[in-house]
Write an enzyme that holds these catalytic residues in place. Structure first.
Site, PDB file in Angstrom:
ATOM      1  N   HIS A   1       0.843  -1.205   0.000  1.00  0.00           N
ATOM      2  CA  HIS A   1       0.000   0.000   0.000  1.00  0.00           C
ATOM      3  C   HIS A   1       0.876   1.253   0.000  1.00  0.00           C
ATOM      4  O   HIS A   1       0.608   2.223  -0.731  1.00  0.00           O
ATOM      5  CB  HIS A   1      -0.876   0.063   1.263  1.00  0.00           C
ATOM      6  CG  HIS A   1      -1.923  -0.994   1.390  1.00  0.00           C
ATOM      7  ND1 HIS A   1      -2.065  -1.770   2.507  1.00  0.00           N
ATOM      8  CD2 HIS A   1      -2.905  -1.386   0.537  1.00  0.00           C
ATOM      9  CE1 HIS A   1      -3.084  -2.599   2.361  1.00  0.00           C
ATOM     10  NE2 HIS A   1      -3.606  -2.394   1.155  1.00  0.00           N
TER      11      HIS A   1
ATOM     12  N   LYS B   1     -19.640  -1.766  12.703  1.00  0.00           N
ATOM     13  CA  LYS B   1     -19.685  -3.194  12.373  1.00  0.00           C
ATOM     14  C   LYS B   1     -18.277  -3.673  12.048  1.00  0.00           C
ATOM     15  O   LYS B   1     -18.090  -4.641  11.337  1.00  0.00           O
ATOM     16  CB  LYS B   1     -20.561  -3.404  11.138  1.00  0.00           C
ATOM     17  CG  LYS B   1     -22.025  -3.222  11.365  1.00  0.00           C
ATOM     18  CD  LYS B   1     -22.768  -3.753  10.154  1.00  0.00           C
ATOM     19  CE  LYS B   1     -24.185  -3.249  10.138  1.00  0.00           C
ATOM     20  NZ  LYS B   1     -24.732  -3.232   8.782  1.00  0.00           N
TER      21      LYS B   1
ATOM     22  N   ARG C   1      -1.708  -6.145  -8.386  1.00  0.00           N
ATOM     23  CA  ARG C   1      -0.627  -7.115  -8.175  1.00  0.00           C
ATOM     24  C   ARG C   1      -0.651  -8.191  -9.262  1.00  0.00           C
ATOM     25  O   ARG C   1       0.363  -8.523  -9.841  1.00  0.00           O
ATOM     26  CB  ARG C   1      -0.770  -7.778  -6.797  1.00  0.00           C
ATOM     27  CG  ARG C   1      -0.441  -6.863  -5.637  1.00  0.00           C
ATOM     28  CD  ARG C   1      -0.898  -7.440  -4.329  1.00  0.00           C
ATOM     29  NE  ARG C   1      -2.353  -7.603  -4.334  1.00  0.00           N
ATOM     30  CZ  ARG C   1      -3.104  -7.820  -3.272  1.00  0.00           C
ATOM     31  NH1 ARG C   1      -2.543  -7.961  -2.094  1.00  0.00           N
ATOM     32  NH2 ARG C   1      -4.409  -7.920  -3.371  1.00  0.00           N
TER      33      ARG C   1
ATOM     34  N   SER D   1      -2.635  -7.594   3.253  1.00  0.00           N
ATOM     35  CA  SER D   1      -2.932  -7.472   4.689  1.00  0.00           C
ATOM     36  C   SER D   1      -3.358  -8.824   5.231  1.00  0.00           C
ATOM     37  O   SER D   1      -2.946  -9.227   6.326  1.00  0.00           O
ATOM     38  CB  SER D   1      -4.074  -6.469   4.902  1.00  0.00           C
ATOM     39  OG  SER D   1      -3.770  -5.232   4.334  1.00  0.00           O
TER      40      SER D   1
END
Ligand code: PNS
Length: 163
Positions: free
Chosen positions: A18, A42, A92, A129
């Protein structure tokens, strides 16, 4: 004319991949806003929305034209409300392309906003991530795939978790 860009994503948490895209966007556009999407009430994932924003703020502090924000609604409502010119995403692999293409087309159909795709530097091509979290949970070392303070925050989260 000032060209403003948004780098949107869930950033749970921000990775070196990122960072590479945000840094490259900051050298191409006048102002870049990293927008963490999702509903804070949430919020699922490792980090809360507020924590993700803080980790990003720390990571981009040396980039003067980059700021950090959060949005819980449609991304194009954010870009319209803030007069943003372009969305920026990293690609990617072809899997990213398949995932991103309909979103880019939908966003363009909704408001006319274009998405610029930056090809991921090959050295970050396998970093996500999700994988960083999984490897960390099982005790692997991903510290060079994350900004240092993010790797530290991830270790703290895992230490604090009930066993
Ligand atoms: O990091 P991610 O999870 O791959 O990012 C995907 C994201 C957050 C950019 C996408 O889900 C999004 O734009 N969410 C905001 C809600 C929205 O506008 N959905 C319609 C997309 S066409």
């Amino acid at each position: 004319m000032t060209i403003t860009a948004v780098c949107p994503g869930s950033f749970d948490p921000i990775t070196m991949g990122h960072m590479d895209i945000i840094t490259r966007a900051s050298s191409q556009f006048d102002e870049v806003t990293v927008v963490v999407t999702g509903n804070p009430h949430k919020s699922s994932g490792m980090f809360t929305i507020e924590e993700r924003k803080e980790l990003i703020r720390e990571a981009v502090k040396s980039l003067p034209n980059v700021k950090v924000d959060h949005w819980a609604g449609l991304l194009v409502d954010y870009t319209t409300a803030h007069g943003i010119n372009i969305l920026v995403k990293g690609l990617r692999t072809s899997l990213d392309y398949e995932y991103e293409l309909p979103m880019a087309q939908m966003n363009r159909r909704l408001t006319g906003i274009d998405t610029a795709f930056f090809m991921t530097d090959p050295k970050y091509g396998y970093i996500s991530s999700t994988l960083c979290k999984e490897v960390t949970i099982y005790g692997g070392d991903v510290s060079d795939m994350l900004p240092e303070h993010v790797a530290e925050a991830m270790r703290e989260k895992l230490t604090a978790r009930p066993k």
